[in-house]
Design an enzyme around this catalytic site. Structure first.
Site, PDB file in Angstrom:
ATOM      1  N   HIS A  30      36.651  35.150  36.726  1.00 33.50           N
ATOM      2  CA  HIS A  30      36.538  36.522  36.216  1.00 33.50           C
ATOM      3  C   HIS A  30      35.382  37.273  36.865  1.00 33.50           C
ATOM      4  O   HIS A  30      35.004  38.332  36.385  1.00 33.50           O
ATOM      5  CB  HIS A  30      36.302  36.517  34.702  1.00 33.50           C
ATOM      6  CG  HIS A  30      37.501  36.138  33.887  1.00 33.50           C
ATOM      7  ND1 HIS A  30      37.996  34.866  33.839  1.00 33.50           N
ATOM      8  CD2 HIS A  30      38.311  36.879  33.088  1.00 33.50           C
ATOM      9  CE1 HIS A  30      39.052  34.829  33.021  1.00 33.50           C
ATOM     10  NE2 HIS A  30      39.269  36.040  32.565  1.00 33.50           N
ATOM     11  N   GLU A  37      50.876  40.542  35.361  1.00 37.83           N
ATOM     12  CA  GLU A  37      50.294  41.201  36.537  1.00 37.83           C
ATOM     13  C   GLU A  37      51.316  41.471  37.632  1.00 37.83           C
ATOM     14  O   GLU A  37      51.195  42.461  38.351  1.00 37.83           O
ATOM     15  CB  GLU A  37      49.135  40.366  37.092  1.00 37.83           C
ATOM     16  CG  GLU A  37      47.858  40.429  36.259  1.00 37.83           C
ATOM     17  CD  GLU A  37      47.905  39.586  35.003  1.00 37.83           C
ATOM     18  OE1 GLU A  37      48.820  38.744  34.877  1.00 37.83           O
ATOM     19  OE2 GLU A  37      47.034  39.758  34.130  1.00 37.83           O
TER      20      GLU A  37
END
Ligand SMILES: Cc1ncc(C[n+]2csc(CCOP(=O)(O)OP(=O)(O)O)c2C)c(N)n1
Lengths: 322, 335
Positions: free
Chosen positions: B138, B69
């Site tokens: 999440h 990321e």
């Protein structure tokens, strides 16, 4: 020594003189900033790059003017060597409106020059690993043949961003060159206490890229190593990691008394001084002229920056949005 | 009955499909637009949103990355400085924290720190919100965190038309945009314009339903729940005016204030946890601007101040339900 000079050696001598001119100018600039910090105090931290000018200017001499640069926090050698204006650079340090950041970059600096392809600096170490790789993606997509060069310290080499950037750049064969200025220290931390390997360059093979070690006090050796890496990148063969061995002559910042440093603090003595090293082989009178011109250039530029107005507070509200 | 006053009529397609169309159209329009992220190419994304794009645009412009990321976002920042327009996907909005330095420092501040010399045309696509038991790391709604750091624009589309039109605006915007796509809306269908030049501007709220009893501000998945609540309340004589800001930065507070001056009551509904959520910001701005128009305190119906449990039933219990919205509206109307 035959004393004959071939066209190739002549141009190499010319290159050496040009790099010498830059390195000497950077040295005077470093000294001028130091005396300002000592006498006047300073609105921020100045991380001196003294002793590391040779590797900064040597590496940048291997770049094309339209290649991209991400520099590290130690000194202003990188930005000056890439063609930035001294008045602008000093103005950035002094928080003057005439700075490249229009007064927003005083103290710890964020010089930038879009036209000279100096892309700036973040305040968080290691961010330029990933940004540099990304800039190289743009060059690959646009086919513009540019290479991105990223400087960083041995301390910053510990960041995880290195791993992510190196892995992806190697897989995609991105045109990027990473240059570690290994001066042995990261603030108070010694490199040998932070690294399981003797060299940063030892890590390169794990990413499928060359790892090159070079004497960072020898600007011409850094030029050669960087040229090879830049050409490799331009040919589409991917990234290279260069480790230039150097020394941190002063504290982490100017004024740092370095209580953590048991070995002799180097002070002003610069072993294997890159200025002297480059000066060898340059005729005395040429060198003296360059020295005098560089000194004058620095004095005039610093005076001009000092005389410039501070930035107006209105700049606070500018440049948040494009 | 629900007066959808701004959505254009057109084909009825899903929210995910609308995003896919926006990406394809913008990549066709401008060669500089490209994408990267995990599993977006060969697989078409974990939510299927980028399906087919690598086939059309090739693996140079639609790139599958490693699990990295900081590179996905930081690389996009560096790419933007050198003349291309990256649109990147983080698999889950929660991974904002994994690339926090790149998002909150590099994207948000690079232009400012360098005296305006650079632009940062990056879009970060962020699947957000609760759906089907994805767990505490999440499922978060982090749009308020993005609002709090100056320099980022924040889009929260609630309908297919807005998803497409706002994403196209985001790609054409020279500033960094965090684009929060609600995972629970990907399959929801609605009318979407046929014209590739139909954009939805940033900073213009959508009045999703007109009403007189109270103003309700909601985003993302909550917009439909509030509209459902409005249907249930109308027969009882309570008419909700439902406002979807569509972008939180810039925030169209004028439309909210104008509505409160008409209805004299304000409720804010969001999925994000309550404390220091964007509802608090809207409440504060409205009382600064329209204190004397208010007949009652500003109410908030929000997600719980807890991590989100993995169990799909428990996680639903953590975010506002239609019933809770109805109950809250009845109570607020009674004050
Ligand atoms: C992510 C991050 N962590 C810590 C710091 C604080 N910091 C600034 S410079 C520095 C030391 C850097 O050492 P090195 O990379 O070896 O460069 P040198 O100072 O030796 O040139 C530290 C810890 C920072 N700026 N960013």
């Amino acid at each position: 020594m035959s004393g004959e000079s071939t066209p190739e050696s002549a141009s190499r001598e010319q290159t050496q003189v040009e790099i010498y001119r830059k390195v000497v100018t950077i040295r005077f600039a470093e000294l001028r900033i130091r005396s300002h910090v000592e006498k006047e105090g300073f609105g921020g931290f100045w991380h001196p790059g003294i002793g590391q000018e040779g590797l900064q200017a040597g590496a940048i001499a291997a770049m094309r003017p339209d290649d991209y640069l991400y520099y590290a926090h130690r000194g202003l050698g990188y930005a000056y060597a890439k063609g930035m204006d001294l008045v602008e650079l000093f103005s950035d340090l002094l928080g003057r409106a005439t700075g490249s950041t229009r007064g927003k970059g005083g103290g710890t600096v964020h010089f930038a020059d879009a036209e000279k392809h100096v892309l700036g600096q973040g305040g968080t170490l290691g961010s330029n690993f990933v940004m540099g790789a990304g800039t190289a993606v743009s060059s690959q997509l646009l086919g513009d043949d540019r290479v991105t060069v990223v400087f960083f310290g041995d301390g910053a080499s510990g960041r995880g961003t290195w791993h992510e950037a190196a892995l992806q750049a190697s897989v995609w064969k991105l045109p990027v060159v990473w240059i570690c200025e290994n001066n042995g220290w990261a603030l108070s931390a010694r490199f040998e206490d932070q690294s399981p390997t003797e060299h940063v360059a030892d890590r390169a093979p794990a990413y499928g890229m060359p790892g090159v070690i070079v004497d960072g006090q020898d600007a011409m050796a850094v030029l050669d190593a960087t040229s090879e890496a830049v050409e490799r990148a331009r040919r589409g063969e991917g990234p290279t990691l260069i480790e230039a061995k150097t020394l941190r002559i002063r504290g982490h910042y100017e004024g740092d008394r370095q209580p953590y440093r048991a070995d002799p603090v180097l002070g002003d003595e610069i072993p294997n001084d890159p200025v002297h090293r480059l000066g060898e082989g340059i005729p005395d009178e040429v060198r003296r002229t360059i020295d005098a011109e560089a000194r004058q250039l620095v004095e005039e530029a610093f005076d001009a920056a000092l005389a410039a107005p501070k930035a107006d507070t209105s700049v606070i509200f500018e440049d948040v949005w494009a | 009955m629900s007066a959808d006053v701004t959505v254009p009529s057109g084909r009825v397609i899903g929210y995910g499909r609308a995003i896919n169309e926006a990406l394809a159209e913008e990549m066709r329009r401008d060669d500089r637009v490209w994408m990267m992220g995990q599993d977006i190419g060969r697989m078409g994304g974990v939510f299927g949103v980028t399906r087919g794009l690598q086939d059309e645009f090739g693996s140079m412009r639609v790139r599958d990355t490693a699990i990295n990321e900081t590179f996905i976002v930081g690389g996009a920042a560096g790419a933007a400085l050198a003349g291309t327009i990256p649109v990147v996907e983080l698999q889950f909005a929660d991974f904002l924290f994994t690339a926090a330095d790149e998002i909150f420092h590099k994207l948000a501040k690079w232009r400012y720190m360098h005296g305006g010399q650079f632009t940062m045309p990056v879009v970060v696509r962020l699947p957000t919100g609760v759906v089907g038991g994805a767990g505490a790391e999440h499922s978060q709604s982090l749009e308020t965190i993005a609002m709090h750091v100056p320099g980022l624009k924040v889009a929260v589309p609630a309908s297919p038309a807005d998803a497409k039109g706002l994403l196209k605006s985001a790609i054409r915007d020279p500033n960094p945009v965090l684009f929060f796509e609600h995972k629970g809306l990907y399959r929801v269908k609605g009318p979407v314009s046929d014209s590739p030049e139909d954009l939805v501007p940033f900073g213009v709220a959508r009045v999703a339903r007109q009403g007189t009893s109270m103003t309700v501000v909601a985003t993302g998945l909550m917009v439909d729940r509030v509209l459902e609540a409005a249907e249930q309340l109308a027969p009882r004589g309570i008419e909700l005016e439902v406002i979807d800001p569509r972008t939180l930065v810039p925030l169209d507070i004028d439309t909210v204030v104008g509505s409160v001056e008409k209805t004299h009551r304000l409720m804010i509904v969001h999925e994000a946890s309550r404390t220091a959520g964007f509802g608090a910001e809207i409440a504060a701005q409205v009382q600064e601007r329209a204190f004397f128009a208010l007949d009652a305190p500003v109410w908030r119906v929000c997600g719980t101040d807890t991590p989100l449990p993995q169990d799909p039933d428990l996680e639903q219990a953590c975010i506002p339900s239609t019933d809770e919205i109805v109950t809250a509206a009845l109570a607020l109307a009674a004050i």
